[in-house]
Design a protein around this motif. Structure first.
Motif, PDB file in Angstrom:
ATOM      1  N   ILE A 106      44.422  42.051  27.404  1.00  0.00           N
ATOM      2  CA  ILE A 106      44.624  41.744  28.931  1.00  0.00           C
ATOM      3  C   ILE A 106      45.386  42.553  29.920  1.00  0.00           C
ATOM      4  CG2 ILE A 106      45.362  39.946  30.637  1.00  0.00           C
ATOM      5  CD1 ILE A 106      44.223  37.784  28.536  1.00  0.00           C
ATOM      6  N   GLY A 107      46.528  42.898  29.120  1.00  0.00           N
ATOM      7  CA  GLY A 107      47.482  44.044  29.981  1.00  0.00           C
ATOM      8  C   GLY A 107      46.617  45.344  29.916  1.00  0.00           C
ATOM      9  N   ARG A 108      46.012  45.608  28.930  1.00  0.00           N
ATOM     10  CA  ARG A 108      45.407  47.074  29.019  1.00  0.00           C
ATOM     11  C   ARG A 108      44.245  46.981  29.946  1.00  0.00           C
ATOM     12  NH1 ARG A 108      46.278  50.873  24.678  1.00  0.00           N
ATOM     13  NH2 ARG A 108      47.758  49.800  23.105  1.00  0.00           N
ATOM     14  N   ALA A 109      43.420  45.773  30.100  1.00  0.00           N
ATOM     15  CA  ALA A 109      42.366  45.644  30.924  1.00  0.00           C
ATOM     16  C   ALA A 109      43.047  45.957  32.661  1.00  0.00           C
ATOM     17  CB  ALA A 109      41.740  44.430  30.643  1.00  0.00           C
ATOM     18  N   TYR A 110      43.982  45.136  32.768  1.00  0.00           N
ATOM     19  CA  TYR A 110      44.485  45.425  34.000  1.00  0.00           C
ATOM     20  C   TYR A 110      45.106  46.538  34.399  1.00  0.00           C
ATOM     21  CZ  TYR A 110      48.179  44.408  37.743  1.00  0.00           C
ATOM     22  OH  TYR A 110      48.930  44.543  38.923  1.00  0.00           O
ATOM     23  N   ALA A 111      45.587  47.147  33.579  1.00  0.00           N
ATOM     24  CA  ALA A 111      46.195  48.759  33.905  1.00  0.00           C
ATOM     25  C   ALA A 111      44.792  49.633  34.109  1.00  0.00           C
ATOM     26  CB  ALA A 111      47.025  49.139  32.691  1.00  0.00           C
ATOM     27  N   ASN A 112      43.888  49.469  33.201  1.00  0.00           N
ATOM     28  CA  ASN A 112      42.729  50.455  33.217  1.00  0.00           C
ATOM     29  C   ASN A 112      42.044  49.974  34.609  1.00  0.00           C
ATOM     30  OD1 ASN A 112      42.918  51.709  30.899  1.00  0.00           O
ATOM     31  ND2 ASN A 112      41.847  50.003  29.815  1.00  0.00           N
ATOM     32  N   LEU A 113      41.915  48.854  35.038  1.00  0.00           N
ATOM     33  CA  LEU A 113      40.984  48.546  36.235  1.00  0.00           C
ATOM     34  C   LEU A 113      41.971  49.120  37.732  1.00  0.00           C
ATOM     35  CD1 LEU A 113      39.684  45.183  35.277  1.00  0.00           C
ATOM     36  CD2 LEU A 113      38.257  47.114  35.828  1.00  0.00           C
ATOM     37  N   HIS A 152      40.873  56.404  37.181  1.00  0.00           N
ATOM     38  CA  HIS A 152      40.064  57.319  38.102  1.00  0.00           C
ATOM     39  C   HIS A 152      38.552  57.495  37.466  1.00  0.00           C
ATOM     40  CE1 HIS A 152      43.245  58.369  41.125  1.00  0.00           C
ATOM     41  NE2 HIS A 152      44.065  57.869  40.350  1.00  0.00           N
ATOM     42  N   VAL A 153      38.253  57.193  36.437  1.00  0.00           N
ATOM     43  CA  VAL A 153      37.025  57.206  35.882  1.00  0.00           C
ATOM     44  C   VAL A 153      36.649  55.972  34.995  1.00  0.00           C
ATOM     45  CG1 VAL A 153      35.149  58.708  34.237  1.00  0.00           C
ATOM     46  CG2 VAL A 153      36.975  59.807  35.413  1.00  0.00           C
ATOM     47  N   MET A 154      35.631  55.266  35.388  1.00  0.00           N
ATOM     48  CA  MET A 154      35.213  54.106  34.696  1.00  0.00           C
ATOM     49  C   MET A 154      33.695  53.968  34.451  1.00  0.00           C
ATOM     50  SD  MET A 154      36.716  51.055  33.444  1.00  0.00           S
ATOM     51  CE  MET A 154      38.291  51.178  34.331  1.00  0.00           C
ATOM     52  N   THR A 155      33.189  53.975  33.174  1.00  0.00           N
ATOM     53  CA  THR A 155      31.990  53.683  32.989  1.00  0.00           C
ATOM     54  C   THR A 155      31.582  52.216  33.337  1.00  0.00           C
ATOM     55  OG1 THR A 155      32.183  52.938  30.821  1.00  0.00           O
ATOM     56  CG2 THR A 155      31.992  55.442  31.202  1.00  0.00           C
ATOM     57  N   ASN A 214      33.275  45.115  30.622  1.00  0.00           N
ATOM     58  CA  ASN A 214      34.252  44.342  29.669  1.00  0.00           C
ATOM     59  C   ASN A 214      35.629  44.312  29.999  1.00  0.00           C
ATOM     60  OD1 ASN A 214      31.985  44.144  27.910  1.00  0.00           O
ATOM     61  ND2 ASN A 214      32.273  46.151  27.170  1.00  0.00           N
ATOM     62  N   GLN A 215      36.176  45.131  30.814  1.00  0.00           N
ATOM     63  CA  GLN A 215      37.788  44.976  31.246  1.00  0.00           C
ATOM     64  C   GLN A 215      37.673  43.747  32.352  1.00  0.00           C
ATOM     65  OE1 GLN A 215      39.844  46.619  29.941  1.00  0.00           O
ATOM     66  NE2 GLN A 215      39.025  48.477  28.989  1.00  0.00           N
ATOM     67  N   LEU A 216      36.757  43.697  33.327  1.00  0.00           N
ATOM     68  CA  LEU A 216      36.639  42.406  34.075  1.00  0.00           C
ATOM     69  C   LEU A 216      36.698  41.051  33.415  1.00  0.00           C
ATOM     70  CD1 LEU A 216      34.602  44.133  36.989  1.00  0.00           C
ATOM     71  CD2 LEU A 216      36.795  43.324  37.140  1.00  0.00           C
ATOM     72  N   SER A 217      35.915  41.202  32.416  1.00  0.00           N
ATOM     73  CA  SER A 217      35.775  40.175  31.402  1.00  0.00           C
ATOM     74  C   SER A 217      37.225  39.560  30.993  1.00  0.00           C
ATOM     75  CB  SER A 217      34.858  40.503  30.408  1.00  0.00           C
ATOM     76  OG  SER A 217      35.048  39.227  29.417  1.00  0.00           O
ATOM     77  N   LEU A 218      37.791  40.526  30.508  1.00  0.00           N
ATOM     78  CA  LEU A 218      39.374  40.364  29.846  1.00  0.00           C
ATOM     79  C   LEU A 218      40.371  39.915  30.956  1.00  0.00           C
ATOM     80  CD1 LEU A 218      39.776  43.186  27.436  1.00  0.00           C
ATOM     81  CD2 LEU A 218      39.504  40.970  26.742  1.00  0.00           C
ATOM     82  N   MET A 219      40.073  40.603  32.256  1.00  0.00           N
ATOM     83  CA  MET A 219      40.948  40.095  33.450  1.00  0.00           C
ATOM     84  C   MET A 219      40.513  38.601  33.865  1.00  0.00           C
ATOM     85  SD  MET A 219      41.554  41.768  37.127  1.00  0.00           S
ATOM     86  CE  MET A 219      42.639  42.763  36.331  1.00  0.00           C
ATOM     87  N   ARG A 220      39.322  38.168  33.953  1.00  0.00           N
ATOM     88  CA  ARG A 220      38.762  36.855  34.132  1.00  0.00           C
ATOM     89  C   ARG A 220      39.451  35.878  32.935  1.00  0.00           C
ATOM     90  NH1 ARG A 220      37.705  34.153  37.909  1.00  0.00           N
ATOM     91  NH2 ARG A 220      39.455  33.103  37.528  1.00  0.00           N
ATOM     92  N   LEU A 221      39.531  36.415  31.714  1.00  0.00           N
ATOM     93  CA  LEU A 221      39.945  35.518  30.745  1.00  0.00           C
ATOM     94  C   LEU A 221      41.601  35.406  30.724  1.00  0.00           C
ATOM     95  CD1 LEU A 221      40.131  34.332  27.760  1.00  0.00           C
ATOM     96  CD2 LEU A 221      40.273  36.533  26.870  1.00  0.00           C
ATOM     97  N   GLY A 222      42.221  36.303  31.449  1.00  0.00           N
ATOM     98  CA  GLY A 222      43.740  36.473  31.676  1.00  0.00           C
ATOM     99  C   GLY A 222      43.856  35.411  32.744  1.00  0.00           C
TER     100      GLY A 222
END
Length: 375
Positions: free
Chosen positions: A269-276, A280-283, A289-297
């Protein structure tokens, strides 16, 4: 309603996060397949036959009270990106977007009701509601269907029910589905068992965009496969029981993960937050998948609830066609990855940092005697 107005206001189900069932159910959908009894079905119709059916159906659909001040457009008058945006918003199917000849869509202002004309069938009537509310969605679409049936002669058989282009839709012609967010079952490697169990009792489990799509963002659509031999209420009741059981399994999986693998969950969850927040580049796949983890958080209380934007809406805004509309130009995949990251940084800048428990609550401490300071 103009296309620009449609885009300006998100669908009710995209902003109905407060109605989700414990952070698990995103939306409920009912879709009906209907055909006219005296018109060639779209899959076999010639262009002039498709246009004749469209000319009969469109006025009846536009006259519905639910469609007052709605959006109505023939598909061949929309650009490829416009059609893709409607697909990304679940308002038309990929099949209809690819076969626009003699095709149209009518959408109400809240985007809870969309009616596709000359898709695989003459009519595909769809209602989407936020949260776990199949009964409400069915009652709504049943009223719309009854109104249309007074104006249009449906193809119906006393033995086989509503007649459809695909035999799998015979009978009620109804597909009921629920969109579920299941990160707990995915992270605990239990999702395969859940899918297999659903398949055994005649339910289908698909990805975020339905049949043939990948299950990204830990989002899964669960729907009935049988439409013949069961009533609409029976189908809904059976699906509801399965969804209720799946919700319990998902919440139990989340609880167990936090008990047994709390460090792993907090790290992801911490990594997802930091990445989002800072990438500067995001597929597309990575962002989903990162937004999913943030929602879980947020659901687990590790990230404070955030009211500035709906994460469900962001799932749509970061899709390729939405990004190109935002940029007002055609973008390569690489360019979209840059624009997507910029959009996420802007939208999520007000999200508070994760509120992670201290190391004394059970996380690994690199400065403690048991930590390996050389790693």
């Amino acid at each position: 309603m103009r296309f620009s107005t449609l885009l300006k206001y998100p669908a009710d189900w995209m902003t109905g996060g407060q109605q989700r069932s414990n952070g698990v159910v995103v939306s409920s959908r009912i879709r009906l397949a209907r055909n006219l009894c005296d018109e060639v079905f779209p899959s076999w119709a010639k262009p002039d036959q498709r246009m004749h059916a469209l000319d009969r159906i469109l006025p009846a659909v536009e006259a519905l009270p639910e469609m007052e001040r709605g959006f109505s457009k023939s598909l061949d008058s929309l650009s490829a990106i416009d059609k893709r945006v409607l697909v990304e918003r679940h308002l038309i199917s990929r099949e209809q977007a690819g076969n626009a000849n003699g095709s149209a869509v009518v959408i109400n202002r809240s985007q809870s009701l969309s009616i596709m004309i000359n898709e695989e069938d003459h009519l595909r009537i769809q209602a989407i509601f936020p949260g776990f509310d199949l009964e409400k969605a069915y009652d709504f679409i049943d009223r719309v269907d009854s109104s249309l049936e007074q104006e249009l002669d449906y193809a119906f058989d006393t033995k086989y029910g509503y007649l459809t282009s695909c035999p799998s839709n015979l009978g009620t012609g109804m597909r009921a589905s629920v969109m579920l967010h299941l990160p707990g079952l995915v992270l605990s490697h239990q999702i395969g068992k859940v899918i297999a169990a659903a398949n055994r009792i005649g339910l289908a489990v698909r990805g975020i965009f339905g049949e043939g799509s990948e299950a990204q963002a830990n989002l899964f659509q669960v729907s009935n496969q049988r439409t013949l031999g069961e009533s609409e209420r029976d189908i809904i009741e059976r699906l509801q029981r399965v969804i209720e059981r799946t919700i319990r399994h998902e919440l139990a999986a989340r609880e167990k993960l936090l008990e047994d693998n709390a460090t792993m969950v907090r790290d992801q969850i911490g990594r997802a937050y930091a990445n989002l927040r800072f990438a500067h580049v995001m597929t597309s796949k990575e962002a989903l998948n990162q937004l999913s983890l943030m929602r879980l958080g947020m659901d687990c209380g590790l990230i404070p609830e955030w009211s500035d934007e709906s994460l469900e809406l962001l799932l749509m805004e970061i899709q390729p066609a939405h990004l190109q509309l935002l940029a007002k130009e055609t973008l390569s995949p690489e360019q979209r990855d840059v624009v997507r990251a910029e959009l996420l940084r802007t939208k999520l800048k007000s999200v508070p940092e994760p509120d992670m428990p201290s190391d004394s609550d059970g996380t690994w401490d690199a400065t403690s005697p048991s930590g390996d300071e050389t790693r």
